[in-house]
Motif scaffolding. Structure first.
Motif, short mmCIF file in Angstrom:
data_model
loop_
_atom_site.label_atom_id
_atom_site.label_comp_id
_atom_site.label_asym_id
_atom_site.label_seq_id
_atom_site.Cartn_x
_atom_site.Cartn_y
_atom_site.Cartn_z
N ASP A 12 50.19 36.04 51.38
CA ASP A 12 49.19 37.12 51.42
C ASP A 12 48.87 37.60 50.00
N ILE A 13 49.89 37.70 49.17
CA ILE A 13 49.68 38.13 47.78
C ILE A 13 48.87 37.07 47.03
N GLN A 14 49.19 35.80 47.26
CA GLN A 14 48.44 34.73 46.62
C GLN A 14 46.97 34.79 47.02
N THR A 34 42.55 34.47 40.49
CA THR A 34 43.85 34.10 39.94
C THR A 34 44.57 33.15 40.89
N ILE A 35 44.87 31.97 40.38
CA ILE A 35 45.66 31.00 41.13
C ILE A 35 46.81 30.61 40.22
N MET A 40 52.79 36.82 39.21
CA MET A 40 52.07 37.53 40.26
C MET A 40 52.31 39.03 40.14
N GLU A 41 53.54 39.41 39.85
CA GLU A 41 53.87 40.83 39.70
C GLU A 41 53.05 41.45 38.56
N ALA A 77 52.94 44.80 47.75
CA ALA A 77 53.05 43.56 46.99
C ALA A 77 54.28 43.57 46.09
N ILE A 78 54.52 44.67 45.41
CA ILE A 78 55.67 44.75 44.51
C ILE A 78 56.99 44.62 45.29
#
Length: 74
Positions: free
Chosen positions: A6-8, A16-17, A30-31, A51-52
């Motif tokens: 989900d964050i990706q 952003t990939i 990602m963080e 997300a964190i």
């Protein structure tokens, strides 16, 4: 938002990939990207917090797994 996937997908919406071949490095990147999105008010506080938590939990799980693997190899 409940998973790393989900964050990706959230990050993908902003162009952003991430894939470095190192899962832990990907999580740290990602963080950092999530923190920037929140800082510039692109995502809500709720999405940021979720997300964190997910990323920190996954990083801790990988660290624990890595530590256990090293013990087994000895």
């Amino acid at each position: 938002m409940e998973t790393i996937y989900d964050i990706q997908q959230l990050l993908k919406n902003y162009g952003t990939i991430l894939y470095t071949g190192n899962r832990l490095a990907d999580i740290h990147l990602m963080e950092s990207d999530i923190q920037e999105l929140y800082q510039y008010q692109f995502i809500s506080k709720e999405d940021y917090m979720k997300a964190i938590v997910i990323l920190k939990h996954e990083a801790a799980r990988l660290d624990k797994k890595k530590g256990a693997g090293e013990t087994w190899k000895k």
